[in-house]
Design a protein around this motif. Structure first.
Motif, PDB file in Angstrom:
ATOM      1  N   HIS A 155       0.891  -1.250  -0.033  1.00 38.61           N
ATOM      2  CA  HIS A 155       0.107  -0.028   0.117  1.00 38.61           C
ATOM      3  C   HIS A 155       1.116   1.423  -0.124  1.00 38.61           C
ATOM      4  O   HIS A 155       0.625   2.203  -0.599  1.00 38.61           O
ATOM      5  N   LEU A 156       1.885   1.273   0.573  1.00 38.93           N
ATOM      6  CA  LEU A 156       2.748   2.317   0.628  1.00 38.93           C
ATOM      7  C   LEU A 156       3.626   2.603  -0.523  1.00 38.93           C
ATOM      8  O   LEU A 156       3.745   3.810  -1.214  1.00 38.93           O
ATOM      9  N   ILE A 157       3.924   1.523  -1.342  1.00 37.04           N
ATOM     10  CA  ILE A 157       4.372   1.736  -2.789  1.00 37.04           C
ATOM     11  C   ILE A 157       3.352   2.222  -3.740  1.00 37.04           C
ATOM     12  O   ILE A 157       3.588   3.115  -4.249  1.00 37.04           O
ATOM     13  N   LEU A 182      -1.320   4.373 -13.549  1.00 31.70           N
ATOM     14  CA  LEU A 182      -1.766   3.118 -13.937  1.00 31.70           C
ATOM     15  C   LEU A 182      -1.032   1.993 -13.095  1.00 31.70           C
ATOM     16  O   LEU A 182      -1.624   0.944 -12.785  1.00 31.70           O
ATOM     17  N   ILE A 183       0.310   2.091 -12.837  1.00 30.22           N
ATOM     18  CA  ILE A 183       1.113   1.151 -11.877  1.00 30.22           C
ATOM     19  C   ILE A 183       0.405   1.104 -10.446  1.00 30.22           C
ATOM     20  O   ILE A 183       0.141   0.240 -10.136  1.00 30.22           O
ATOM     21  N   GLY A 184       0.099   2.380 -10.114  1.00 33.01           N
ATOM     22  CA  GLY A 184      -0.551   2.378  -8.703  1.00 33.01           C
ATOM     23  C   GLY A 184      -1.823   1.850  -8.932  1.00 33.01           C
ATOM     24  O   GLY A 184      -2.072   1.116  -7.667  1.00 33.01           O
ATOM     25  N   PHE A 185      -2.697   2.209  -9.509  1.00 30.50           N
ATOM     26  CA  PHE A 185      -3.889   1.429  -9.487  1.00 30.50           C
ATOM     27  C   PHE A 185      -3.861  -0.028  -9.910  1.00 30.50           C
ATOM     28  O   PHE A 185      -4.696  -0.668  -9.279  1.00 30.50           O
ATOM     29  N   GLY A 186      -3.038  -0.567 -10.570  1.00 31.80           N
ATOM     30  CA  GLY A 186      -2.721  -1.801 -10.842  1.00 31.80           C
ATOM     31  C   GLY A 186      -2.567  -2.723  -9.494  1.00 31.80           C
ATOM     32  O   GLY A 186      -2.915  -3.725  -9.293  1.00 31.80           O
ATOM     33  N   LEU A 187      -1.419  -2.215  -8.930  1.00 28.86           N
ATOM     34  CA  LEU A 187      -0.999  -2.726  -7.719  1.00 28.86           C
ATOM     35  C   LEU A 187      -2.025  -2.708  -6.742  1.00 28.86           C
ATOM     36  O   LEU A 187      -2.407  -3.790  -5.894  1.00 28.86           O
ATOM     37  N   PHE A 229      -3.868  -6.244  -5.280  1.00 28.53           N
ATOM     38  CA  PHE A 229      -3.924  -6.592  -4.056  1.00 28.53           C
ATOM     39  C   PHE A 229      -5.290  -6.976  -3.375  1.00 28.53           C
ATOM     40  O   PHE A 229      -5.461  -7.983  -2.831  1.00 28.53           O
ATOM     41  N   TRP A 230      -6.440  -6.056  -3.762  1.00 31.65           N
ATOM     42  CA  TRP A 230      -7.644  -6.264  -3.273  1.00 31.65           C
ATOM     43  C   TRP A 230      -8.477  -7.516  -4.046  1.00 31.65           C
ATOM     44  O   TRP A 230      -9.090  -7.949  -3.217  1.00 31.65           O
ATOM     45  N   LEU A 231      -8.004  -7.682  -5.097  1.00 31.10           N
ATOM     46  CA  LEU A 231      -8.482  -9.078  -5.817  1.00 31.10           C
ATOM     47  C   LEU A 231      -7.866 -10.355  -5.065  1.00 31.10           C
ATOM     48  O   LEU A 231      -8.608 -11.238  -4.851  1.00 31.10           O
ATOM     49  N   ARG A 232      -6.619 -10.352  -4.722  1.00 27.12           N
ATOM     50  CA  ARG A 232      -6.082 -11.504  -3.829  1.00 27.12           C
ATOM     51  C   ARG A 232      -6.588 -11.756  -2.427  1.00 27.12           C
ATOM     52  O   ARG A 232      -6.903 -12.619  -1.937  1.00 27.12           O
ATOM     53  N   VAL A 233      -6.908 -10.325  -1.732  1.00 25.66           N
ATOM     54  CA  VAL A 233      -7.755 -10.265  -0.606  1.00 25.66           C
ATOM     55  C   VAL A 233      -9.322 -11.032  -0.583  1.00 25.66           C
ATOM     56  O   VAL A 233      -9.503 -11.715   0.096  1.00 25.66           O
ATOM     57  N   ARG A 234      -9.662 -10.660  -1.578  1.00 27.67           N
ATOM     58  CA  ARG A 234     -10.848 -11.094  -1.856  1.00 27.67           C
ATOM     59  C   ARG A 234     -11.042 -12.455  -2.252  1.00 27.67           C
ATOM     60  O   ARG A 234     -12.167 -13.306  -1.859  1.00 27.67           O
ATOM     61  N   ARG A 235     -10.281 -13.089  -2.869  1.00 24.54           N
ATOM     62  CA  ARG A 235      -9.828 -14.442  -3.403  1.00 24.54           C
ATOM     63  C   ARG A 235      -9.772 -15.334  -2.033  1.00 24.54           C
ATOM     64  O   ARG A 235     -10.281 -16.386  -1.801  1.00 24.54           O
ATOM     65  N   ARG A 236      -8.784 -14.798  -0.897  1.00 27.28           N
ATOM     66  CA  ARG A 236      -8.490 -15.571   0.139  1.00 27.28           C
ATOM     67  C   ARG A 236      -9.820 -15.545   1.142  1.00 27.28           C
ATOM     68  O   ARG A 236     -10.024 -16.377   1.865  1.00 27.28           O
TER      69      ARG A 236
END
Length: 55
Positions: A3-5, A37-42, A46-53
């Motif tokens: 998130h910081l990045i 675009l890089i910031g939004f992509g990260l 992240f949120w897609l991975r959290v949602r899948r878990r």
């Protein structure tokens, strides 16, 4: 840490738009767009991975 990045990239994108960073005056929007675009992509990744878990 991720998130910081992504926040740093989004702030850099806003700064590139606001102050006109880039090789030319017209290069600033291109540089800002890439950072944005890089910031939004990260963040989206992240949120897609959290949602899948969670499911």
């Amino acid at each position: 840490m991720r998130h910081l990045i992504s926040i740093a990239l989004l702030i850099a994108a806003v700064a590139a738009y606001a102050f006109g960073f880039g090789p030319f005056f017209f290069g600033a929007p291109l540089f800002g767009t890439v950072l944005l675009l890089i910031g939004f992509g990260l963040e989206i990744t992240f949120w897609l991975r959290v949602r899948r878990r969670a499911s």
